[in-house]
Design a protein around this motif. Structure first.
Motif, PDB file in Angstrom:
ATOM      1  N   VAL A 125       0.671  -1.164  -0.257  1.00 36.46           N
ATOM      2  CA  VAL A 125       0.206  -0.096   0.104  1.00 36.46           C
ATOM      3  C   VAL A 125       0.391   1.698   0.112  1.00 36.46           C
ATOM      4  CG1 VAL A 125      -2.051   1.147   0.816  1.00 36.46           C
ATOM      5  CG2 VAL A 125      -1.789  -1.694   1.149  1.00 36.46           C
ATOM      6  N   GLN A 126       0.816   1.991  -0.627  1.00 40.67           N
ATOM      7  CA  GLN A 126       1.286   3.149  -1.326  1.00 40.67           C
ATOM      8  C   GLN A 126       0.717   4.623  -0.656  1.00 40.67           C
ATOM      9  OE1 GLN A 126       4.766   3.116  -2.334  1.00 40.67           O
ATOM     10  NE2 GLN A 126       4.286   1.360  -3.130  1.00 40.67           N
ATOM     11  N   PHE A 127       1.825   4.909  -0.054  1.00 43.81           N
ATOM     12  CA  PHE A 127       1.171   7.082   0.995  1.00 43.81           C
ATOM     13  C   PHE A 127       1.974   8.201   0.018  1.00 43.81           C
ATOM     14  CE2 PHE A 127       0.781   3.520   3.202  1.00 43.81           C
ATOM     15  CZ  PHE A 127      -0.457   3.767   4.086  1.00 43.81           C
ATOM     16  N   LEU A 128       1.351   9.071  -0.540  1.00 46.33           N
ATOM     17  CA  LEU A 128       1.629  10.443  -1.249  1.00 46.33           C
ATOM     18  C   LEU A 128       1.687  11.338  -0.268  1.00 46.33           C
ATOM     19  CD1 LEU A 128       3.956  10.773  -3.189  1.00 46.33           C
ATOM     20  CD2 LEU A 128       2.403  11.330  -4.328  1.00 46.33           C
ATOM     21  N   ALA A 129       2.814  12.074   0.303  1.00 43.20           N
ATOM     22  CA  ALA A 129       1.914  13.406   0.957  1.00 43.20           C
ATOM     23  C   ALA A 129       2.175  14.406   0.071  1.00 43.20           C
ATOM     24  CB  ALA A 129       2.384  14.072   2.334  1.00 43.20           C
ATOM     25  N   ARG A 130       1.108  15.430  -0.357  1.00 38.52           N
ATOM     26  CA  ARG A 130       1.578  16.670  -1.363  1.00 38.52           C
ATOM     27  C   ARG A 130       1.577  17.477  -0.853  1.00 38.52           C
ATOM     28  NH1 ARG A 130      -1.741  12.713  -5.173  1.00 38.52           N
ATOM     29  NH2 ARG A 130      -0.741  11.807  -6.283  1.00 38.52           N
ATOM     30  N   ASP A 131       2.408  18.957  -1.418  1.00 36.48           N
ATOM     31  CA  ASP A 131       2.180  20.076  -0.877  1.00 36.48           C
ATOM     32  C   ASP A 131       1.319  20.298  -2.301  1.00 36.48           C
ATOM     33  OD1 ASP A 131       1.977  22.863  -0.063  1.00 36.48           O
ATOM     34  OD2 ASP A 131       4.259  22.771  -0.063  1.00 36.48           O
ATOM     35  N   GLY A 132       0.198  21.082  -2.827  1.00 35.19           N
ATOM     36  CA  GLY A 132      -0.644  21.304  -3.540  1.00 35.19           C
ATOM     37  C   GLY A 132       0.050  19.991  -4.487  1.00 35.19           C
ATOM     38  N   GLU A 133       0.076  20.250  -6.189  1.00 34.95           N
ATOM     39  CA  GLU A 133       0.505  19.175  -6.532  1.00 34.95           C
ATOM     40  C   GLU A 133       1.535  18.211  -6.297  1.00 34.95           C
ATOM     41  OE1 GLU A 133      -1.643  17.356  -8.729  1.00 34.95           O
ATOM     42  OE2 GLU A 133      -3.170  19.277  -7.176  1.00 34.95           O
ATOM     43  N   TYR A 134       3.319  19.266  -5.237  1.00 35.29           N
ATOM     44  CA  TYR A 134       4.379  18.817  -5.522  1.00 35.29           C
ATOM     45  C   TYR A 134       4.419  17.844  -4.929  1.00 35.29           C
ATOM     46  CZ  TYR A 134       9.074  19.279  -4.781  1.00 35.29           C
ATOM     47  OH  TYR A 134      11.004  19.329  -4.844  1.00 35.29           O
ATOM     48  N   PRO A 135       4.655  16.328  -4.319  1.00 37.32           N
ATOM     49  CA  PRO A 135       5.182  15.081  -4.180  1.00 37.32           C
ATOM     50  C   PRO A 135       6.479  15.704  -2.756  1.00 37.32           C
ATOM     51  CG  PRO A 135       5.771  14.933  -6.365  1.00 37.32           C
ATOM     52  CD  PRO A 135       5.396  16.246  -5.889  1.00 37.32           C
ATOM     53  N   VAL A 136       6.177  15.868  -1.346  1.00 37.85           N
ATOM     54  CA  VAL A 136       6.830  16.413  -0.422  1.00 37.85           C
ATOM     55  C   VAL A 136       7.324  15.091   0.569  1.00 37.85           C
ATOM     56  CG1 VAL A 136       6.815  18.940  -0.307  1.00 37.85           C
ATOM     57  CG2 VAL A 136       5.143  17.034   0.406  1.00 37.85           C
ATOM     58  N   GLY A 137       6.518  13.892   0.112  1.00 35.73           N
ATOM     59  CA  GLY A 137       6.936  13.015   1.416  1.00 35.73           C
ATOM     60  C   GLY A 137       6.157  11.427   0.323  1.00 35.73           C
ATOM     61  N   THR A 138       6.190  10.183   1.587  1.00 37.17           N
ATOM     62  CA  THR A 138       5.818   8.925   0.701  1.00 37.17           C
ATOM     63  C   THR A 138       6.523   8.042   2.143  1.00 37.17           C
ATOM     64  OG1 THR A 138       5.881   7.486  -0.831  1.00 37.17           O
ATOM     65  CG2 THR A 138       8.518   8.549  -0.274  1.00 37.17           C
ATOM     66  N   ALA A 139       5.838   7.275   1.973  1.00 36.93           N
ATOM     67  CA  ALA A 139       5.389   5.560   2.915  1.00 36.93           C
ATOM     68  C   ALA A 139       5.307   4.369   1.815  1.00 36.93           C
ATOM     69  CB  ALA A 139       5.440   5.833   4.450  1.00 36.93           C
ATOM     70  N   ARG A 140       5.555   3.136   2.505  1.00 40.98           N
ATOM     71  CA  ARG A 140       4.762   1.846   1.865  1.00 40.98           C
ATOM     72  C   ARG A 140       4.687   1.135   3.088  1.00 40.98           C
ATOM     73  NH1 ARG A 140       9.793  -0.861  -1.801  1.00 40.98           N
ATOM     74  NH2 ARG A 140      10.625  -2.365   0.221  1.00 40.98           N
ATOM     75  N   LEU A 141       3.301   0.427   3.094  1.00 38.07           N
ATOM     76  CA  LEU A 141       3.028  -0.351   4.238  1.00 38.07           C
ATOM     77  C   LEU A 141       2.996  -1.773   3.340  1.00 38.07           C
ATOM     78  CD1 LEU A 141       1.707  -1.041   7.030  1.00 38.07           C
ATOM     79  CD2 LEU A 141      -0.374  -0.542   5.895  1.00 38.07           C
ATOM     80  N   ARG A 142       3.797  -3.201   4.277  1.00 33.95           N
ATOM     81  CA  ARG A 142       3.280  -4.240   3.892  1.00 33.95           C
ATOM     82  C   ARG A 142       2.914  -5.219   4.673  1.00 33.95           C
ATOM     83  NH1 ARG A 142       8.277  -7.401   1.030  1.00 33.95           N
ATOM     84  NH2 ARG A 142       9.661  -5.943   2.602  1.00 33.95           N
ATOM     85  N   PHE A 143       2.428  -6.818   4.452  1.00 33.42           N
ATOM     86  CA  PHE A 143       1.695  -7.411   5.137  1.00 33.42           C
ATOM     87  C   PHE A 143       2.547  -8.473   5.594  1.00 33.42           C
ATOM     88  CE2 PHE A 143      -1.341  -3.761   4.889  1.00 33.42           C
ATOM     89  CZ  PHE A 143      -1.598  -4.118   6.393  1.00 33.42           C
ATOM     90  N   PRO A 144       3.981  -8.815   6.636  1.00 31.67           N
ATOM     91  CA  PRO A 144       4.759 -10.049   6.148  1.00 31.67           C
ATOM     92  C   PRO A 144       3.586 -10.771   6.653  1.00 31.67           C
ATOM     93  CG  PRO A 144       5.899  -8.150   8.109  1.00 31.67           C
ATOM     94  CD  PRO A 144       4.719  -7.823   6.947  1.00 31.67           C
TER      95      PRO A 144
END
Length: 146
Positions: A46-65
């Motif tokens: 599962v992907q996560f994206l943080a944007r300031d307006g349209e500009y991507p400023v942060g990200t993370a991902r989540l997996r399930f072992p």
């Protein structure tokens, strides 16, 4: 930061933006090899994206072992946006999504220089220091409440 928005999605939807953030932080800033950074596990996460307006400023991902254990990975915030709540907003979104998917525990491998950041969010260090991608890390864990 008034225009901060965190979205949840797939690698297909976020690949370009997430890769740009991760390349800036991990490859260019920290010297991690591109092959190690782009490890082939993104389409399963599962992907996560943080944007300031349209500009991507942060990200993370989540997996399930495991079905009730989520593993938080590749948390990255562009340098000018650190300290502005982007990381905390990403982690809130990750925790909400993990809970929605039935996780009761989250684990992550934190770079030691951000161990206190995760500690403030309720994560506990559960390992000695180890090296990943040439960078000192610790494993951290948090129980999620219903």
């Amino acid at each position: 930061m008034s225009d901060l928005e965190v979205s949840v999605g797939t690698w297909d939807a976020f690949e370009d933006a997430a890769t740009a953030v991760r390349t800036a932080v991990f490859v260019e800033e920290q010297g991690v090899s591109e092959d190690e950074e782009l490890d082939g596990n993104d389409s399963d996460a599962v992907q996560f994206l943080a944007r300031d307006g349209e500009y991507p400023v942060g990200t993370a991902r989540l997996r399930f072992p495991e079905s009730t254990v989520g593993k938080v990975e590749r948390v990255a915030v562009r340098e000018p946006y650190r300290g502005d709540g982007v990381g905390a907003a990403l982690m809130r979104a990750v925790e909400d999504a993990a809970r929605d998917d039935g996780a009761t525990t989250l684990i992550l491998h934190a770079q030691t220089h951000v161990e206190s950041f995760y500690g403030q969010l309720g994560y506990e260090t559960v390992s000695d220091e180890f090296e990943e991608a040439g960078i000192p890390h610790v494993e951290m864990r948090k129980r999620l409440d219903g």
